[in-house]
Design a protein around this motif. Structure first.
Motif, PDB file in Angstrom:
ATOM      1  N   TYR A 198       0.840  -1.197   0.000  1.00  0.00           N
ATOM      2  CA  TYR A 198       0.000   0.000   0.000  1.00  0.00           C
ATOM      3  C   TYR A 198       0.879   1.253   0.000  1.00  0.00           C
ATOM      4  N   SER A 199       0.389   2.293  -0.643  1.00  0.00           N
ATOM      5  CA  SER A 199       1.034   3.592  -0.487  1.00  0.00           C
ATOM      6  C   SER A 199       0.760   4.093   0.931  1.00  0.00           C
ATOM      7  N   TYR A 200       1.548   5.036   1.399  1.00  0.00           N
ATOM      8  CA  TYR A 200       1.438   5.489   2.790  1.00  0.00           C
ATOM      9  C   TYR A 200       0.044   6.022   3.103  1.00  0.00           C
ATOM     10  N   ASP A 201      -0.563   6.742   2.132  1.00  0.00           N
ATOM     11  CA  ASP A 201      -1.883   7.318   2.373  1.00  0.00           C
ATOM     12  C   ASP A 201      -3.018   6.340   2.073  1.00  0.00           C
ATOM     13  N   GLY A 202      -2.669   5.122   1.641  1.00  0.00           N
ATOM     14  CA  GLY A 202      -3.678   4.113   1.358  1.00  0.00           C
ATOM     15  C   GLY A 202      -4.437   4.321   0.071  1.00  0.00           C
ATOM     16  N   ARG A 203      -4.025   5.304  -0.728  1.00  0.00           N
ATOM     17  CA  ARG A 203      -4.756   5.580  -1.972  1.00  0.00           C
ATOM     18  C   ARG A 203      -4.519   4.503  -3.017  1.00  0.00           C
ATOM     19  N   PHE A 204      -3.307   3.957  -3.039  1.00  0.00           N
ATOM     20  CA  PHE A 204      -2.959   2.957  -4.042  1.00  0.00           C
ATOM     21  C   PHE A 204      -2.505   1.659  -3.372  1.00  0.00           C
ATOM     22  N   LYS A 205      -2.724   0.581  -4.082  1.00  0.00           N
ATOM     23  CA  LYS A 205      -2.148  -0.684  -3.640  1.00  0.00           C
ATOM     24  C   LYS A 205      -1.716  -1.485  -4.852  1.00  0.00           C
ATOM     25  N   ILE A 206      -0.693  -2.289  -4.646  1.00  0.00           N
ATOM     26  CA  ILE A 206      -0.141  -3.144  -5.698  1.00  0.00           C
ATOM     27  C   ILE A 206      -0.127  -4.569  -5.188  1.00  0.00           C
ATOM     28  N   TYR A 208       1.396 -12.257 -11.800  1.00  0.00           N
ATOM     29  CA  TYR A 208       0.613 -11.075 -12.136  1.00  0.00           C
ATOM     30  C   TYR A 208       1.048  -9.886 -11.298  1.00  0.00           C
ATOM     31  N   ILE A 209       0.918  -8.713 -11.886  1.00  0.00           N
ATOM     32  CA  ILE A 209       1.019  -7.459 -11.161  1.00  0.00           C
ATOM     33  C   ILE A 209      -0.326  -6.760 -11.344  1.00  0.00           C
ATOM     34  N   ARG A 210      -0.984  -6.456 -10.232  1.00  0.00           N
ATOM     35  CA  ARG A 210      -2.259  -5.751 -10.290  1.00  0.00           C
ATOM     36  C   ARG A 210      -2.133  -4.449  -9.506  1.00  0.00           C
ATOM     37  N   VAL A 211      -2.575  -3.366 -10.124  1.00  0.00           N
ATOM     38  CA  VAL A 211      -2.458  -2.042  -9.527  1.00  0.00           C
ATOM     39  C   VAL A 211      -3.860  -1.488  -9.286  1.00  0.00           C
ATOM     40  N   TYR A 212      -4.099  -0.942  -8.086  1.00  0.00           N
ATOM     41  CA  TYR A 212      -5.431  -0.468  -7.709  1.00  0.00           C
ATOM     42  C   TYR A 212      -5.364   0.950  -7.158  1.00  0.00           C
ATOM     43  N   GLU A 213      -6.490   1.672  -7.306  1.00  0.00           N
ATOM     44  CA  GLU A 213      -6.652   2.993  -6.706  1.00  0.00           C
ATOM     45  C   GLU A 213      -7.917   2.986  -5.857  1.00  0.00           C
ATOM     46  N   ARG A 214      -7.830   3.580  -4.694  1.00  0.00           N
ATOM     47  CA  ARG A 214      -8.974   3.591  -3.783  1.00  0.00           C
ATOM     48  C   ARG A 214     -10.099   4.455  -4.347  1.00  0.00           C
ATOM     49  N   VAL A 215     -11.312   4.026  -4.110  1.00  0.00           N
ATOM     50  CA  VAL A 215     -12.490   4.763  -4.570  1.00  0.00           C
ATOM     51  C   VAL A 215     -12.867   5.775  -3.495  1.00  0.00           C
ATOM     52  N   GLY A 216     -12.537   7.044  -3.751  1.00  0.00           N
ATOM     53  CA  GLY A 216     -12.854   8.100  -2.799  1.00  0.00           C
ATOM     54  C   GLY A 216     -12.295   7.823  -1.424  1.00  0.00           C
ATOM     55  N   ASP A 217     -13.141   7.970  -0.419  1.00  0.00           N
ATOM     56  CA  ASP A 217     -12.728   7.720   0.967  1.00  0.00           C
ATOM     57  C   ASP A 217     -13.224   6.375   1.465  1.00  0.00           C
ATOM     58  N   THR A 218     -13.634   5.504   0.547  1.00  0.00           N
ATOM     59  CA  THR A 218     -14.155   4.200   0.941  1.00  0.00           C
ATOM     60  C   THR A 218     -13.009   3.223   1.153  1.00  0.00           C
ATOM     61  N   ASP A 219     -13.384   1.992   1.521  1.00  0.00           N
ATOM     62  CA  ASP A 219     -12.383   0.942   1.655  1.00  0.00           C
ATOM     63  C   ASP A 219     -12.352   0.059   0.404  1.00  0.00           C
ATOM     64  N   GLN A 220     -12.979   0.544  -0.656  1.00  0.00           N
ATOM     65  CA  GLN A 220     -13.021  -0.185  -1.910  1.00  0.00           C
ATOM     66  C   GLN A 220     -11.933   0.318  -2.859  1.00  0.00           C
ATOM     67  N   TYR A 221     -11.411  -0.609  -3.662  1.00  0.00           N
ATOM     68  CA  TYR A 221     -10.382  -0.266  -4.639  1.00  0.00           C
ATOM     69  C   TYR A 221     -10.835  -0.674  -6.034  1.00  0.00           C
TER      70      TYR A 221
END
Length: 210
Positions: free
Chosen positions: A90-98, A187-200
């Motif tokens: 996870y990125s430090y701010d939780g916005r992205f995860k790999i 696989y490499i999967r890259v995600y971005e958080r949806v707004g302020d939710t816990d969904q990516y």
């Protein structure tokens, strides 16, 4: 004399090669066919370049992630995840995860046929007492796809069922013994958080999903 970009053949000046390998005078080729050829080759050129970039991205990403895992492990004197482990960063701010994911490709050897015979024998004897759902589940587990392949997950799911019959136990053992790992995919999967939710949501790297 000149050589075209997509063939090893030496082609005379003023000629093109058709799909059957025949020489066609350029003067007889319609303008729309020439424009189509140019468009296709331009897009293919871009696709080849993107494919190269994706290949390099995957190789670099795997190497960088593994290097980070090794570094993290060194700090605690352990091996975190390992070269084949699934890892999420996870990125430090939780916005992205790999996610680095490793998936084994499995198949069954000839012992699966022995398991199938044992299961068929059980079904023959259980016809009166067994629920129809059991028959449907087992029959579906051994059904094949268009390529004639059996879905391993469906077969392995049979091991969740416990029946008081030695033949069923032997069949489940045969399924376990027949299981073979024939390769793996990474696989490499890259995600971005949806707004302020816990969904990516995934950042598509597949052109069909972009």
């Amino acid at each position: 004399m000149k050589t075209t970009q997509h063939t090893d053949k030496v082609i005379p000046e003023g000629y093109w090669v058709d799909p059957k390998g025949r020489l066609v005078p350029e003067s007889t080729i319609k303008d729309i066919d020439k424009e189509r050829d140019q468009l296709v080759k331009e897009i293919v050129g871009l696709a080849v370049a993107l494919n190269t970039q994706l290949t390099q991205f995957k190789a670099r990403s795997f190497a960088d992630i593994q290097a980070f895992i090794d570094l993290s492990g060194e700090k605690y004197g352990t091996n975190v995840g390992g070269a084949k482990g699934n890892v999420t960063l996870y990125s430090y701010d939780g916005r992205f995860k790999i996610q680095r994911a490793m998936q084994d490709r499995i198949a069954f050897d000839e012992r699966l046929q022995a398991a199938k015979q044992l299961i068929d024998a059980c079904l023959m004897d259980w016809t009166e007492g067994a629920r129809p759902e059991v028959h449907a589940i087992i029959s579906q587990a051994f059904s094949t796809d268009k390529e004639g392949e059996i879905n391993p997950a469906r077969v392995l799911a049979l091991r969740r069922y416990e029946f008081n019959d030695p033949r069923w136990t032997s069949a489940m053992n045969a399924i376990s013994d027949a299981l073979q790992v024939i390769g793996s995919k990474s696989y490499i999967r890259v995600y971005e958080r949806v707004g302020d939710t816990d969904q990516y949501k995934p950042i598509p790297l597949d052109i069909s999903a972009a």
